[in-house]
Design an enzyme around this catalytic site. Structure first.
Site, short mmCIF file in Angstrom:
data_model
loop_
_atom_site.label_atom_id
_atom_site.label_comp_id
_atom_site.label_asym_id
_atom_site.label_seq_id
_atom_site.Cartn_x
_atom_site.Cartn_y
_atom_site.Cartn_z
N SER A 65 16.53 4.32 16.51
CA SER A 65 17.60 4.02 17.46
C SER A 65 17.25 2.82 18.33
O SER A 65 18.13 2.24 18.95
CB SER A 65 17.83 5.22 18.38
OG SER A 65 18.13 6.37 17.65
N HIS A 103 20.52 1.81 10.69
CA HIS A 103 20.75 2.79 11.75
C HIS A 103 22.08 3.52 11.52
O HIS A 103 23.15 2.95 11.75
CB HIS A 103 20.75 2.05 13.10
CG HIS A 103 20.90 2.92 14.29
ND1 HIS A 103 21.45 2.48 15.47
CD2 HIS A 103 20.58 4.22 14.51
CE1 HIS A 103 21.46 3.46 16.35
NE2 HIS A 103 20.94 4.53 15.79
N GLU A 163 24.48 0.40 11.61
CA GLU A 163 24.05 -0.82 12.32
C GLU A 163 22.84 -1.35 11.54
O GLU A 163 21.84 -0.66 11.40
CB GLU A 163 23.65 -0.45 13.76
CG GLU A 163 23.41 -1.61 14.68
CD GLU A 163 23.06 -1.14 16.11
OE1 GLU A 163 22.53 -0.02 16.29
OE2 GLU A 163 23.31 -1.91 17.04
N ASN A 194 22.69 1.31 21.14
CA ASN A 194 22.04 2.07 22.20
C ASN A 194 21.83 1.27 23.48
O ASN A 194 21.59 1.84 24.53
CB ASN A 194 20.74 2.68 21.69
CG ASN A 194 21.06 3.95 20.92
OD1 ASN A 194 21.73 4.84 21.44
ND2 ASN A 194 20.66 4.01 19.67
#
Ligand SMILES: NC(=O)c1ccc[n+]([C@@H]2O[C@H](COP(=O)([O-])OP(=O)(O)OC[C@H]3O[C@@H](n4cnc5c(N)ncnc54)[C@H](O)[C@@H]3O)[C@@H](O)[C@H]2O)c1
Length: 277
Positions: free
Chosen positions: A113, A134, A146, A184
């Site tokens: 992450s 991701h 991602e 994130n």
């Protein structure tokens, strides 16, 4: 088909979901977890998930499950997708070990992450073939992947992983390797601020989540989402943002740390901001 055999390392909530979507695309999956029995438990969870998806027109569960094999350690494959705990030292050790076991042309991807892909790439002898892939939770449902390029990642590796994401029925969006990438960097400060609002007595958890759901049209409130992600993972991501960007605004909320210290990690332990039966 490219990447006929994929090694998924870490059979927690993300690794299990990734193994499921990769197997559903017709590929063979070897699933490894350091905890004995974890990969087998993950296959049982997949069975339940696939049964639900089959009711909505998803693939035949037996046909998918037959392609997933729990394995005791790292094994040669065309691609590794690492999804172990969000800890840079643990991930680095896995990338070093995988570099010695997977064939030289194989790609090594991480579902991290927030941990810099550039450092994972530098731990291997094939930095151009290391990349961030991701996925989002729950993996069989959410469409986004991602794709994070390390400083060293080649165009060829990026193209292959973007194509694979499409083949898994996902939509890829590319990000550069900065702390927290895009997702994130935006999401975690939102979750952290919700924890501060709770800690400071601004509102009860249900009110905080209702305001986000109805006010911002989010499908879940930030506290319920943090429980789904895992509060330990949320703290680890905030630590990466804090250290990597050097701004005190990214310090993890003390209440999040306290819950983690108490073992209230969210859904996976039955209790976080809410209780789960
Ligand atoms: N939870 C989310 O919503 C979410 C979303 C996207 C990405 N991620 C990332 O995915 C990764 C996994 O998260 P998760 O939520 O599945 O965590 P989890 O706690 O559910 O699972 C982690 C698994 O890794 C295993 N593990 C730990 N060290 C290992 C090792 N050395 N070798 C093999 N297995 C090992 C653990 O036994 C555990 O089963 C993390 O990097 C996290 O940041 C999580």
């Amino acid at each position: 088909m490219r990447f006929q055999h994929v090694l998924v390392v870490g059979a927690g909530q993300m690794g299990g979901g990734i193994a499921q979507v990769v197997a559903a695309s017709g590929r063979q999956v070897s699933l490894h977890d350091e905890v004995p029995g974890a990969a087998e438990r993950s296959v049982s969870a997949m069975e339940r998930s696939l049964a639900k998806l089959a009711e909505k027109g998803g693939p035949d569960p037996a046909g998918v499950l037959v392609r997933v094999t729990p394995v005791d350690g790292l094994v040669p494959a065309d691609l590794m997708i690492e999804a172990v705990v969000e800890d840079a030292r643990v991930k680095k050790a896995i990338f070093q070990a995988a570099d010695g076991i997977l064939p030289a042309e194989a790609i090594l991807a991480s579902n991290t992450s927030s941990i810099p892909i550039t450092t994972l790439a530098a731990a291997t002898g094939r930095p151009d073939r290391v990349i961030g892939m991701h996925f989002f939770n729950p993996v069989p449902v959410l469409k986004l992947v991602e794709v994070i390029r390390a400083l060293q990642t080649s165009d060829e590796t990026t193209t292959a992983i973007v194509e694979l994401a499409g083949d898994l029925g996902k939509i890829a969006a590319e990000a550069r390797d900065f702390p927290g990438f895009v997702s994130n960097r935006i999401l975690m400060p939102f979750v952290n601020e919700a924890a501060y609002a709770l800690m400071e007595g601004v509102a009860e958890p249900e009110a905080i989540d209702t305001i986000a759901k109805l006010g911002f049209a989010h499908p879940m409130g930030p506290l319920a989402l943090a429980d789904l992600i895992g509060l330990d993972t949320c703290v680890s991501i905030m630590e990466v943002l804090h250290e990597g960007l050097g701004d005190p605004k990214y310090a993890p909320c003390p209440l999040l740390r306290q819950y983690v210290a108490a073992g209230r990690l969210g859904r996976k332990t039955g209790r976080g901001f809410y209780e789960y039966t």
